[in-house]
Design a protein around this motif. Structure first.
Motif, PDB file in Angstrom:
ATOM      1  N   ASP A 173     -22.318  46.268  48.119  1.00 51.20           N
ATOM      2  CA  ASP A 173     -22.285  44.966  48.800  1.00 51.20           C
ATOM      3  C   ASP A 173     -22.526  43.892  47.741  1.00 51.20           C
ATOM      4  O   ASP A 173     -23.621  43.358  47.601  1.00 51.20           O
ATOM      5  CB  ASP A 173     -23.347  44.902  49.896  1.00 51.20           C
ATOM      6  CG  ASP A 173     -23.177  43.685  50.804  1.00 51.20           C
ATOM      7  OD1 ASP A 173     -22.464  42.740  50.413  1.00 51.20           O
ATOM      8  OD2 ASP A 173     -23.769  43.681  51.902  1.00 51.20           O
ATOM      9  N   GLN A 176     -23.828  40.330  48.926  1.00 52.85           N
ATOM     10  CA  GLN A 176     -25.255  40.255  49.227  1.00 52.85           C
ATOM     11  C   GLN A 176     -26.094  40.354  47.954  1.00 52.85           C
ATOM     12  O   GLN A 176     -27.102  39.641  47.796  1.00 52.85           O
ATOM     13  CB  GLN A 176     -25.638  41.359  50.207  1.00 52.85           C
ATOM     14  CG  GLN A 176     -27.051  41.260  50.744  1.00 52.85           C
ATOM     15  CD  GLN A 176     -27.307  39.993  51.531  1.00 52.85           C
ATOM     16  OE1 GLN A 176     -28.274  39.258  51.251  1.00 52.85           O
ATOM     17  NE2 GLN A 176     -26.453  39.704  52.508  1.00 52.85           N
ATOM     18  N   GLN A 180     -28.657  37.335  46.715  1.00 52.66           N
ATOM     19  CA  GLN A 180     -30.091  37.483  46.495  1.00 52.66           C
ATOM     20  C   GLN A 180     -30.511  36.927  45.138  1.00 52.66           C
ATOM     21  O   GLN A 180     -31.593  36.331  44.999  1.00 52.66           O
ATOM     22  CB  GLN A 180     -30.504  38.952  46.621  1.00 52.66           C
ATOM     23  CG  GLN A 180     -30.349  39.519  48.023  1.00 52.66           C
ATOM     24  CD  GLN A 180     -31.114  38.723  49.072  1.00 52.66           C
ATOM     25  OE1 GLN A 180     -32.235  38.262  48.830  1.00 52.66           O
ATOM     26  NE2 GLN A 180     -30.518  38.564  50.249  1.00 52.66           N
ATOM     27  N   VAL A 235     -21.817  34.627  52.907  1.00 56.26           N
ATOM     28  CA  VAL A 235     -22.675  35.580  53.628  1.00 56.26           C
ATOM     29  C   VAL A 235     -22.841  35.164  55.087  1.00 56.26           C
ATOM     30  O   VAL A 235     -23.231  35.979  55.923  1.00 56.26           O
ATOM     31  CB  VAL A 235     -24.064  35.762  52.965  1.00 56.26           C
ATOM     32  CG1 VAL A 235     -23.951  36.327  51.571  1.00 56.26           C
ATOM     33  CG2 VAL A 235     -24.866  34.475  52.976  1.00 56.26           C
TER      34      VAL A 235
END
Length: 318
Positions: A173, A176, A180, A235
């Motif tokens: 992913d 993601q 982060q 996202v």
């Protein structure tokens, strides 16, 4: 082949305060009495560049450029606070009212095409026409194509550099994992991720390598806002419902449009432009046989200049 108009400077700039903490940088060029046209930049988060003024005949158009929330010269830079598609739509409407414009033409590429289309479907009565490039309908499959599975098959060497900041166990992913790091407190990790994310996009943007495009995407200021804001939007599925733009395409039926699409666009593949054209038959589709995604490629510049000129003629006759 048509080329860009000569470089011009704004005749006025505005610091336009919208929802806190955002203040947008806005500039006006060309003729104050001309056809109002709003340049809607890509990304989200890319910001405007000086050459963006040069797509329009300055004697015929009142050219308005604005840096969206967190992008370009707008402040605070790279801010994700209160930064959503709905907020940008509200900013565009507030700006239209502030400038005393009843209706305007929208000119947007990539994410700029997304935002222009959503605005036109929300406020069709305010739109004189649409000139769009590199169509991005911002659906999950389009986001996955470029950031997870698809485009990497054409650029395996560039893809390795895009993978590098992310450990193997997180690569299932990538969106993601990048998100982060881009919203995290580690400044080195944040800047490293931003540069890798932005350069991946810049390297895939043109059919032939372009030093100017790479310099823009490699600039730290641009890379940080582009990567942070894009990841934030993507996202959250760009804060749109599933297939929203095509589902509401009937609202475009009375709006004249020109779609310019590079056949070898690896960031926003031709399929989306084709589907939009089918759903919005009033729009003319020009497929550029020797172009990718970038607005700077000669065939794309030529088609956009011609589309802008035709739009002015169409509006003069109406």
């Amino acid at each position: 082949m048509e080329a860009l108009y000569p470089a011009i400077k704004p005749y006025v700039t505005h610091s336009f305060a919208v929802e806190a903490p955002h203040v947008l940088h806005v500039e006006e060029c060309g003729s104050p009495e001309g056809i109002p046209v709003l340049f809607v930049h890509g990304g989200p988060g890319a910001g405007c560049e000086p050459y963006h003024r040069q797509f329009f005949d300055p004697e015929k158009y009142r050219i308005i450029l604005f840096d969206q929330r967190g992008a370009g010269l707008s402040t605070p830079h790279a801010s994700l606070e209160n930064n959503t598609t709905q907020a940008l739509l509200a900013d565009m409407e507030a700006l239209r009212e502030y400038l005393g414009i009843e209706q305007w033409v929208l000119f947007g590429g990539s994410w700029g095409s997304t935002l222009s289309l959503v605005y036109a479907e929300t406020h069709p009565e305010r739109v004189l026409g649409l000139i769009l490039r590199g169509i991005f309908l911002c659906r999950p499959e389009e986001i996955q194509w470029f950031y997870q599975h698809g485009a990497h098959r054409f650029f395996p060497d560039y893809w390795e550099e895009y993978l590098r900041p992310i450990p193997p166990e997180e690569r299932e992913d990538m969106l993601q994992a990048y998100y982060q790091r881009l919203v995290g407190d580690d400044e080195i990790a944040r800047l490293t991720a931003a540069k890798a994310w932005s350069l991946w996009e810049g390297r895939a943007a043109t059919l032939r390598p372009s030093k100017g495009v790479l310099n823009h995407f490699g600039d730290t200021h641009t890379a940080l806002s582009l990567a942070r804001i894009e990841a934030h939007y993507f996202v959250h599925n760009a804060f749109l419902t599933d297939n929203q733009i095509l589902n509401e395409a009937s609202r475009l039926a009375q709006i004249p449009g020109h779609i310019v699409q590079g056949r070898y666009d690896m960031i926003c593949p031709l399929e989306s432009a084709w589907q939009l054209h089918r759903a919005w038959p009033r729009a003319e589709l020009s497929i550029i046989p020797d172009a990718g995604h970038s607005a700077t490629e000669p065939g794309t510049v030529d088609a956009l200049i011609r589309a802008v000129r035709r739009m002015a003629s169409e509006l003069d006759r109406s």
